[in-house]
Design a protein around this motif. Structure first.
Motif, mmCIF file in Angstrom:
data_model
loop_
_atom_site.group_PDB
_atom_site.id
_atom_site.type_symbol
_atom_site.label_atom_id
_atom_site.label_comp_id
_atom_site.label_asym_id
_atom_site.label_seq_id
_atom_site.Cartn_x
_atom_site.Cartn_y
_atom_site.Cartn_z
ATOM 1 N N LEU A 107 0.841 -1.184 0.000
ATOM 2 C CA LEU A 107 0.000 0.000 0.000
ATOM 3 C C LEU A 107 0.881 1.241 0.000
ATOM 4 O O LEU A 107 1.812 1.349 0.805
ATOM 5 N N GLY A 108 0.604 2.161 -0.904
ATOM 6 C CA GLY A 108 1.412 3.363 -0.977
ATOM 7 C C GLY A 108 0.820 4.375 -1.936
ATOM 8 O O GLY A 108 -0.350 4.288 -2.325
ATOM 9 N N PHE A 109 1.647 5.303 -2.338
ATOM 10 C CA PHE A 109 1.213 6.343 -3.262
ATOM 11 C C PHE A 109 2.424 6.826 -4.040
ATOM 12 O O PHE A 109 3.569 6.468 -3.723
ATOM 13 N N THR A 110 2.180 7.597 -5.046
ATOM 14 C CA THR A 110 3.271 8.205 -5.815
ATOM 15 C C THR A 110 3.150 9.719 -5.703
ATOM 16 O O THR A 110 2.040 10.272 -5.700
ATOM 17 N N PHE A 111 4.300 10.342 -5.600
ATOM 18 C CA PHE A 111 4.343 11.808 -5.535
ATOM 19 C C PHE A 111 5.534 12.270 -6.358
ATOM 20 O O PHE A 111 6.669 11.840 -6.108
ATOM 21 N N ASN A 112 5.266 13.078 -7.366
ATOM 22 C CA ASN A 112 6.310 13.515 -8.299
ATOM 23 C C ASN A 112 7.017 12.332 -8.945
ATOM 24 O O ASN A 112 8.222 12.357 -9.195
ATOM 25 N N GLY A 113 6.255 11.259 -9.168
ATOM 26 C CA GLY A 113 6.811 10.103 -9.860
ATOM 27 C C GLY A 113 7.536 9.119 -8.979
ATOM 28 O O GLY A 113 7.946 8.059 -9.447
ATOM 29 N N LYS A 114 7.750 9.452 -7.711
ATOM 30 C CA LYS A 114 8.468 8.551 -6.812
ATOM 31 C C LYS A 114 7.489 7.713 -5.991
ATOM 32 O O LYS A 114 6.355 8.123 -5.754
ATOM 33 N N VAL A 115 7.976 6.555 -5.577
ATOM 34 C CA VAL A 115 7.129 5.571 -4.913
ATOM 35 C C VAL A 115 7.309 5.688 -3.403
ATOM 36 O O VAL A 115 8.429 5.614 -2.892
ATOM 37 N N TYR A 116 6.183 5.830 -2.721
ATOM 38 C CA TYR A 116 6.168 5.886 -1.250
ATOM 39 C C TYR A 116 5.327 4.713 -0.742
ATOM 40 O O TYR A 116 4.197 4.521 -1.181
ATOM 41 N N ILE A 117 5.890 3.952 0.185
ATOM 42 C CA ILE A 117 5.210 2.762 0.703
ATOM 43 C C ILE A 117 4.940 2.941 2.199
ATOM 44 O O ILE A 117 5.846 3.297 2.968
ATOM 45 N N LEU A 118 3.697 2.677 2.595
ATOM 46 C CA LEU A 118 3.357 2.730 4.016
ATOM 47 C C LEU A 118 3.327 1.351 4.659
ATOM 48 O O LEU A 118 3.382 1.241 5.881
ATOM 49 N N GLY A 119 3.213 0.317 3.871
ATOM 50 C CA GLY A 119 3.213 -1.020 4.448
ATOM 51 C C GLY A 119 2.503 -1.997 3.528
ATOM 52 O O GLY A 119 2.103 -1.670 2.401
ATOM 53 N N LEU A 120 2.356 -3.206 4.019
ATOM 54 C CA LEU A 120 1.659 -4.231 3.271
ATOM 55 C C LEU A 120 0.152 -4.047 3.385
ATOM 56 O O LEU A 120 -0.345 -3.422 4.327
ATOM 57 N N TYR A 121 -0.550 -4.600 2.430
ATOM 58 C CA TYR A 121 -2.019 -4.557 2.464
ATOM 59 C C TYR A 121 -2.538 -5.154 3.770
ATOM 60 O O TYR A 121 -3.489 -4.650 4.363
ATOM 61 N N GLU A 122 -1.891 -6.199 4.214
ATOM 62 C CA GLU A 122 -2.327 -6.857 5.449
ATOM 63 C C GLU A 122 -2.071 -6.006 6.682
ATOM 64 O O GLU A 122 -2.634 -6.255 7.747
ATOM 65 N N ASP A 123 -1.188 -5.005 6.559
ATOM 66 C CA ASP A 123 -0.864 -4.150 7.705
ATOM 67 C C ASP A 123 -1.852 -3.007 7.890
ATOM 68 O O ASP A 123 -1.749 -2.267 8.868
ATOM 69 N N ARG A 124 -2.778 -2.871 6.966
ATOM 70 C CA ARG A 124 -3.754 -1.782 7.088
ATOM 71 C C ARG A 124 -4.914 -2.243 7.974
ATOM 72 O O ARG A 124 -5.509 -3.295 7.734
ATOM 73 N N ILE A 125 -5.220 -1.457 8.966
ATOM 74 C CA ILE A 125 -6.299 -1.766 9.905
ATOM 75 C C ILE A 125 -7.476 -0.852 9.579
ATOM 76 O O ILE A 125 -7.325 0.372 9.548
ATOM 77 N N ARG A 126 -8.626 -1.457 9.343
ATOM 78 C CA ARG A 126 -9.817 -0.686 9.000
ATOM 79 C C ARG A 126 -10.796 -0.700 10.171
ATOM 80 O O ARG A 126 -10.941 -1.702 10.862
ATOM 81 N N GLN A 127 -11.474 0.417 10.341
ATOM 82 C CA GLN A 127 -12.520 0.492 11.363
ATOM 83 C C GLN A 127 -13.559 1.511 10.933
ATOM 84 O O GLN A 127 -13.234 2.590 10.433
ATOM 85 N N LYS A 128 -14.795 1.143 11.115
ATOM 86 C CA LYS A 128 -15.894 1.999 10.671
ATOM 87 C C LYS A 128 -15.970 3.254 11.531
ATOM 88 O O LYS A 128 -15.763 3.208 12.743
ATOM 89 N N VAL A 129 -16.282 4.371 10.873
ATOM 90 C CA VAL A 129 -16.546 5.614 11.609
ATOM 91 C C VAL A 129 -17.790 5.391 12.452
ATOM 92 O O VAL A 129 -18.826 4.959 11.943
ATOM 93 N N SER A 130 -17.690 5.645 13.747
ATOM 94 C CA SER A 130 -18.753 5.268 14.668
ATOM 95 C C SER A 130 -19.251 6.471 15.442
ATOM 96 O O SER A 130 -18.698 7.574 15.385
#
Length: 1573
Positions: A615-638
């Motif tokens: 999981l990541g994004f690109t900025f000015n053509g460069k690759v930024y990684i925040l972690g693996l897909y499995e490392d993302r924790i989701r929680q509903k807005v409550s």
């Protein structure tokens, strides 16, 4: 780069071998795509999949049924996940709003087929040009050289082994060869690898993360015929074979094993011959090697790597590294002419897999430099690593964060230890040009320390440019997909809004807003910020660099597989010739991962991508990684988020309704704030319609040895006195520091909530170093997905668990009235309004005014008692056989005619009047095994006006239940006489209860025990008749309300329920049985079991005289000795109707194989049920007795009750059991909604209990309001029948029970006031069924051979007892369904070994487990599955000692005994875990949610109990609470499903269970239905 070039590389036919088209490998090898990309399956769906798997494995269903049902379940799971992205789906986007893929900066200049034999040729050339130069050097843990090899030696050794492979084995091109070498055997491994290249076979390197058992699995999976290994490995294998356990390695029979260290080098003549032979066989195998790596779930998967792919990667790496300023172009040496100035590569990674083999071996040969390999432990000695770098003048360092952080921080602590490590060798890093770091994410702060405080002080000339973090795909072959380069041409990336002020070649970083990141949005606050400028609300993320020059990179929404929106975080998808073509032998999985398709606003893109799982994004053509897909924790807005934002005065941005967190950030916070943690992992689980975060923490657990007596309550504390062995020590099930573990769990929750607004759902605590780990980026780390898998399986060694249900669930499942429940006037009126157009639930009534005796024509209904009928039988056919006792194969006793039977009855009457102290209206216990003596004594009591209480003889295995019940009956009914036979008399006098009964008799005066076996004669019948008449007159014998007999029924918990019978009710019961079953004097009756009450007593003692037919008696003792004799008697006497029990049939199936006799005459085998019918019970029994020609239609369940022995029956029904699938969501709210099992796999499967008998009416009534229920809802079953008993009794001295007595006085408020009903206390409903058949046309119409016949009927469906059910939060629950779920959750929970009940405001689950420790890991599994499937939050989960779970003699659980033991605190609990705080706390929580979200409701908050799997227009949506407007669509459609009747077309219904569908659905399909004659 064109799409065609990319596709040609990654779609090469050898990438996934054609011969290996299998879906999965053997044990230990993965059979599916990446666990990180797998859909999260809710626990209830997982349970359905597991049950489906079990059914398929046990051949209950065929393969096609398995495939179709599994697809339907997975389709429903996909629908749930699609609901999470509903807002995204409903928004039409243009391509301008999406992130376009980054295009290649340069095309690959590689000529087609240039890669063929490239590595073989270049090795040959380097061996010829750089003969004596060292190619590979190996150091030991002290930095000393232990082995080295020159280019020439490397080549000649490889040729020698290649010759052995070709000449001594039968391998052909593309066959696989396993390479088994130890960590430090770099040279041996390299020689073997290039030998495989030379021999044109496929190498399979084995590395340190693969166990020996998995090696064998790989060999079998890949069909490898050759294993290459070293002497050191051979010695280790020999040790394994010679171990003390006696187990030897079972190698495959066709596998050859070669020790490569034995062969030496090839001679020049051999090399010439080898080269000549290879020219004659030019066939080239593109597949180079297969690397087995682990998925996030820990499964091994083979990654196919081709020569084409490797060559592309080498060319890309070379151009990237040479682009660095001041590289001087001296990295790659010429292979055509000698050139000085070689570089030295120093590697500390394992060179047998991933980036180690890519750069350590292949790139070394490609570039012609010298590789010096040192083990990782050289970095653990301060100064040693720097000394090696200086001594060998290394130009390129290959390492990972683990090692570099160690040497860097050691240098910060003690610089002189590094600088002056060697007196003769000064530390000098001026030679270092490249520092390659294998990583998935970048630690920018550490890189600055490495650059400025380690490399620069030690002499590195350009540390800012030397540090090159490499983004590698360790799961997919270790290929590099992004790193810093100076190639330029970023204008070709296709970026239109690139910022020009950024340093395009430096170590780039950005500051992003944390709050935006939580909404999956990347909001860049600053670029390349100083470390001191990072504020609390921002996060620093560092870039790897640009993608590979020839790669296409896209940021994709991983759930929707579409390009991510502008400024949105997504999964990195990439396409490049440098990437593998797929998994080895797994085509389907390769298409999903390596050839994934994504789409933009215009549709699918015409290119294939590899899903990296990053999981990541690109900025000015460069690759930024925040972690693996499995490392993302989701929680509903409550509502909790809304509450805290309102408190802080901030505006809550709803976004897509989900907040996102990254486990690396969470773990960093926990590590700094909770010091007691040893290690931790965090993931989310999907329950129903939301993700809930779970933390598994490693902490010190203090175990309690059972030999430790320091605890004063050791012997009394039931939670601590069960244990298992760990080594030599025995430990208790509950840790000593439970309070401390609880505090740690609370601190984890508080810390994450405070710093990240993350609300943990559950914290599971395990001991230190017990969580499974996986090799990643050069070191071992906790395998998060494997932990998640084990968490969901309940297989972790957990010591403690803590839940935070109140603060984590976004909404609490609840009904319309959380206090009053579904029977409250408010909710009852809502249902009534919703079902106003539906008719009331009454059964039809078939009233028979008269019952005629077929032999004499007498009207049996004119007789007032069974005694009058008995006298009639004696007068009309006195010499006919009345009763006949059957024994086993020895024969039978002398039959008893009606006259002899009457004489024996008179004899017992004489005893009762003349010799006993029992007066008319007194009570007598009859304790006999089934025999003529019992029937005689029963009729004698009836004749004398003495109330008989039949009781079964004592069960020696259940004395603890039978004897107290026996004494209780004596006390409560004031019994002074016990009539017995010889066996019972001996037991009372000499059995285990003899002393106790003797003491009881001495205290209880005038208690006599009389054996009536020898009381057979009477002299003066006339005088006796006058005395009998006085006895009868004394009790008003002819009165309809006079009690004639008492039945004692015992529940499974052995609580007594006494029922009084009058002579009218006895005759009425017999009439109902006769007319319903069409019995006559020609019907032979055989009685066997349960002769003390119910159908067993009616069959054994009453029906014979009523019908005037012979009754054959077989005692249960005889049946136990020889069950075959019972079925032979059925066959011999051509019995048409018989009563049996399920236990009888199961026992018979165990004792003998039913065959050798014919039961084709048996048309009605009645099996009593007191509640819900067991699914397919009748079909299973019919299957066992199939060899006896017993028709499936002959199996008939009879719904019985303590106060009515035949409420409904399937006897002589012409259709098979009716299957209905009920929507569980509707059922919990009181509705009956029939759904299609395909659409709702979790639907409750029930079968009918048959039709009402004659002279019987059933009404379904609201138990609270006493109003008739409409079709479409369930209610209490009320019965008005001649088979109803006279009333309830506890005896003259027993406790009064007005509640039970009132069951006989049921009046329907809106019904006929003249009708009085028996309230059964059971819940159920009536359902209209229509069956259409093709039958032969009896009309004289030659044009139509068959005609349609339609039959409609209304069977009864029983759901369960009201006393067993309970209501929580306004929802109605049936414990039997919850317990079935619990017992299916895990194999360690015994079948029939769980009980769920409500005690005060708490919902409690008690389980019997096969375990004696680690119960904490089972608790989340149970809680999650119950919550997901039943919308019930349990409060306490307790585990009972093995063998202590109370089970009745019939094998049913004794629910009431468990509840009583829990309330009394005497239940033997091993461990108990609190989950929640009771129903009252949840009611308060619901009120709090209403208060917070009333004015500004959050749109995603829906009541799970009414919209769990439904669309927004669900009939149970709270918006429709006023009037409860009916649904118009969906699987819960009332117009389709709620009691609207069902239809089925069939020809033969005897052997096939009918699968009923809603009527409208049937009519839609009817035109295509095949009608069978």
């Amino acid at each position: 780069m064109s799409t065609k070039t990319t596709g040609d590389s990654r779609n090469h036919p050898m990438a996934v071998p054609q011969s290996e088209d299998v879906s999965s490998g053997p044990s230990g090898l993965a059979g599916g795509p990446s666990g990180a990309l797998n859909q999260d399956i809710p626990p209830d769906m997982a349970l359905l999949l597991q049950q489906l798997e079990d059914d398929f494995n046990h051949k209950v269903i065929d393969q096609w049924t398995y495939i179709n049902r599994r697809e339907e379940i997975m389709r429903l799971v996909s629908k749930l996940h699609e609901a999470q992205q509903q807002e995204y789906n409903n928004t039409e986007l243009s391509n301008a709003e999406l992130q376009p893929p980054l295009l290649p900066r340069k095309q690959s200049p590689i000529v087609d087929k240039e890669y063929e034999n490239f590595f073989v040729n270049i090795l040959q050339q380097r061996a010829a040009i750089y003969k004596t130069e060292m190619a590979f050097t190996v150091l030991d843990g002290k930095g000393k050289e232990i082995y080295s090899i020159s280019w020439e030696k490397l080549y000649t050794k490889a040729v020698r082994i290649a010759m052995e492979i070709r000449h001594k084995t039968s391998l052909s091109n593309s066959d696989t060869v396993v390479l088994l070498y130890k960590d430090g055997e770099v040279v041996e491994f390299t020689v073997a690898l290039f030998a495989c290249f030379l021999a044109k076979v496929v190498a399979i390197p084995i590395h340190q993360d693969i166990a020996l058992s998995e090696v064998l699995n790989i060999i079998n999976f890949t069909s490898s015929k050759l294993l290459l290994y070293s002497d050191a490995v051979a010695k280790d294998l020999e040790k394994v074979n010679n171990n003390s356990s006696g187990l030897r390695i079972q190698w495959p029979s066709k596998l050859q094993r070669l020790r490569t260290t034995e062969f030496g080098s090839a001679k020049k003549t051999e090399i010439s011959g080898w080269l000549a032979s290879t020219k004659k066989s030019p066939k080239f195998s593109d597949l180079a090697y297969v690397e087995f790596s682990r998925s996030p779930l820990g499964e091994l998967r083979g990654i196919a790597l081709s020569h084409r792919t490797i060559y592309h990667q080498m060319h890309s790496l070379n151009s990237t590294l040479l682009s660095m300023p001041n590289s001087q172009g001296d990295l790659q040496r010429s292979a055509k002419e000698y050139r000085r100035g070689r570089c030295v590569v120093l590697a500390t990674l394992d060179i047998r897999f991933s980036i180690g083999i890519i750069i350590g071996i292949l790139f070394t040969v490609y570039s012609g430099n010298n590789l010096i390999w040192a083990p990782q432990k050289v970095m653990e000695v301060q100064g040693l690593y720097a000394n090696i770098v200086s001594k060998c003048r290394a130009s390129l360092l290959l390492g990972d964060y683990f090692g570099l952080k160690r040497v860097t921080y050691d240098y910060q602590k003690a610089p002189n230890e590094t600088r002056y490590y060697s007196k003769t060798q000064a530390v000098d890093f001026s030679c270092v040009k490249w520092v390659l770091i294998n990583a998935l994410t970048i630690d920018g702060e550490f890189l600055e320390i490495l650059m400025n405080r380690y490399l620069r002080p030690l002499g590195c000339q350009d540390p800012a440019n030397a540090i090159l973090p490499m983004l590698t795909l360790s799961e997919y072959g270790g290929m590099v997909i992004s790193m810093r380069d100076w190639l330029g041409k970023k204008d070709r990336l296709g970026i239109t809004d690139m910022q020009v002020n950024e340093d395009e070649n430096g170590l780039s970083s950005v500051l992003i807003d944390k709050e935006s990141l939580a909404r999956n949005i990347v909001k860049v606050v600053d670029t390349n910020p100083p470390t001191d400028d990072i504020t609390q609300g921002t996060l620093r993320v560092d870039a790897f660099g640009y993608p590979l020059p020839d790669a296409i990179l896209a940021v994709v929404n991983p759930e929707l597989c579409g390009l991510a929106r502008q400024g949105e975080l997504g999964e990195i998808w990439i396409d490049s010739p440098c990437l593998s073509g797929g998994f080895y032998g797994m085509r389907k999985e390769s298409r999903l991962i390596f050839h994934a398709k994504c789409h933009d606003a215009n549709g699918p893109l015409e290119m294939d991508f590899l899903r990296t799982g990053l999981l990541g994004f690109t900025f000015n053509g460069k690759v930024y990684i925040l972690g693996l897909y499995e490392d993302r924790i989701r929680q509903k807005v409550s509502w909790l988020d809304q509450k805290i934002y309102n408190k802080l005065g901030k505006e809550l941005v709803y976004g897509n309704g989900t907040r996102y967190h990254y486990s690396s950030h969470l773990l960093t916070t926990l590590a700094s704030e909770v010091k007691q943690l040893y290690d931790c992992t965090i993931f989310d689980i999907f329950i129903g319609n939301e993700y809930l975060p779970v933390a598994i923490v490693e902490a010190e657990v203090i175990k309690k040895p059972l030999t430790d007596t320091r605890s004063g309550d050791y012997n009394n504390n039931q939670g601590h006195n069960k244990a298992i062995k760990e080594g030599e020590q025995i430990y208790s099930a509950v840790p000593l520091n439970e309070a401390e573990l609880n505090a740690i769990s609370q601190r984890c929750f508080d810390t994450l909530y405070k710093h990240h607004c993350l609300r943990l759902y559950c914290v599971l605590v395990v001991d230190c170093d017990t969580l499974p780990k996986i090799w990643r980026s050069g070191g071992k780390e906790i395998a998060s997905m494997l932990c998640k898998k084990k968490f969901l399986e309940g297989s972790l060694k957990a010591e403690y668990v803590r839940f935070f249900v109140r603060k984590s669930l976004s909404m609490i499942p609840h009904g319309e009235d959380v206090i009053g429940g579904i029977w409250s006037p408010y909710v009852s009126e809502l249902r009534s309004m919703a079902l106003a157009n539906f008719p009331p639930q009454y059964s039809s009534i078939d009233y028979k005014d008269k019952s005629i005796d077929e032999r004499t024509g007498a009207i049996l209904t004119d007789f007032k008692s069974i005694l009058d009928i008995l006298k009639f039988r004696v007068a009309s056919s006195g010499d006919s056989i009345a009763f006949h006792t059957l024994e086993n194969f020895k024969g039978s006793s002398k039959p008893l005619t009606w006259k002899k039977f009457e004489q024996r009855v008179y004899a017992v009457c004489h005893y009762l009047i003349e010799k006993s102290d029992v007066r008319a209206g007194g009570y007598v216990i009859l304790m006999y095994s089934l025999s003529e003596e019992f029937i005689v004594a029963l009729y004698a009591c009836l004749m004398c006006g003495i109330i008989a209480i039949p009781m079964l003889p004592f069960d020696s295995n259940r004395i603890g239940e039978d004897y107290p019940a026996f004494l209780g009956a004596i006390r409560d009914f004031d019994v002074h006489e016990i009539l017995v036979n010889e066996e019972v008399e001996k037991f009372l006098k000499n059995g285990p209860i003899a002393d106790s009964f003797k003491k009881f008799s001495s205290r209880y005066k005038n208690l006599k025990v009389k054996n009536t076996a020898k009381v057979t004669k009477v002299s003066n019948v006339a005088s006796l008749n006058s005395k009998i008449a006085k006895y009868q007159a004394a009790v008003d014998f002819r009165d309809e309300n006079t009690v004639a007999m008492v039945w004692l029924n015992f529940t499974s918990d052995y609580y007594r329920v006494g029922a009084a019978l009058s002579h009218k009710s006895i005759v009425g019961i017999c009439k109902v049985f006769k007319e319903t079953l069409n019995l006559s004097n020609r019907s032979v009756i055989i009685g066997c079991v349960r002769h003390s009450a119910g159908i067993g007593l009616i069959q054994s003692a009453l029906l014979g005289p009523y019908l005037g037919t012979t009754t054959y008696l077989m005692s249960p003792v005889t049946y136990a000795e020889s069950p075959l004799s019972f079925f032979l008697a059925l066959s011999r006497h051509k019995v048409k109707d018989v009563f049996v029990t399920e236990q009888m049939l199961k026992y018979a199936a165990i004792k003998f194989t039913p065959k050798g006799f014919n039961l084709s005459e048996l048309k009605n085998m009645m099996i009593s049920t007191e509640g819900r019918v067991e699914i397919d019970m009748l079909r299973k029994i019919a299957k066992v007795f199939l060899p006896t020609k017993l028709s499936a239609a002959s199996m008939a369940s009879v719904y019985c009750h303590f106060f009515n022995p035949i409420i409904s029956t399937r006897s002589y029904m012409s259709v098979a059991p009716v299957d209905l699938f009920l929507d569980p969501i509707a059922l919990r709210q009181g509705y009956v909604s029939v759904v299609n099992q395909v659409e709702v796999p979790s639907a409750l499967h029930i079968q009918d209990s048959g039709m009402v008998p004659v002279c019987t009416e059933i009404a379904i009534v609201n138990p609270e309001t006493c109003k008739i229920c409409k079709e479409g809802e369930f209610g209490e079953i009320w019965v008005c029948s001649e088979a109803n008993l006279a009333g309830f009794t506890n005896g003259p001295k027993g406790p009064s029970d007005q509640f039970t007595s009132n069951q006989f006085m049921g009046k329907i408020v809106d019904g006929n006031p003249n009708m009085t009903y028996l309230r059964t206390g059971d819940l159920g409903f009536l359902y209209d069924v229509t069956i259409t058949r093709n039958i032969k046309n009896s009309d004289n119409n030659p044009g139509e051979e068959f005609k349609m016949e339609t039959q409609s009927f209304r069977p009864l469906f029983v759901l369960g007892k009201i006393s067993d059910t309970f209501e929580i939060m306004g929802l109605h629950h049936f414990p039997i369904d919850i317990e079935r779920t619990i017992e299916s959750c895990h194999p360690d929970i015994y079948r029939n070994g769980s009980c769920v009940f409500k005690c005060a405001e708490y919902t409690i689950v008690v389980c019997e487990s096969k375990r004696s420790r680690y119960f904490a890991s089972l608790v989340p599994l149970l809680v999650n599955t119950i919550l997901s499937k039943h919308h019930l939050v349990v409060d306490i989960v307790a585990f009972i000692k093995k063998g202590e779970f109370p089970i009745s003699r019939l094998g049913t659980k004794q629910r009431a005994r468990i509840i009583d033991a829990w309330v009394g605190g005497v239940i033997p609990i091993l461990a108990a875990y609190g989950v929640n705080y009771g129903e009252n706390s949840m009611i308060q929580l619901v009120k709090e949610i209403d208060d917070v979200a009333r004015d500004n409701p959050i749109t995603s908050l829906k009541n799970p109990a009414v919209s769990y799997y439904e669309d927004d227009d669900s009939v149970f949506d709270p918006r429709f609470s006023n009037g409860l407007t009916l649904n118009q669509s969906g699987s819960g459609d009332f117009h389709k499903g709620i009691s609207s009747g069902a239809s089925v077309t069939t020809a033969n219904t005897d052997d096939d269970t009918l699968q009923f569908m809603p009527k409208q659905q049937f009519q839609f399909q009817q035109q295509n239905q095949l009608h069978i004659s």
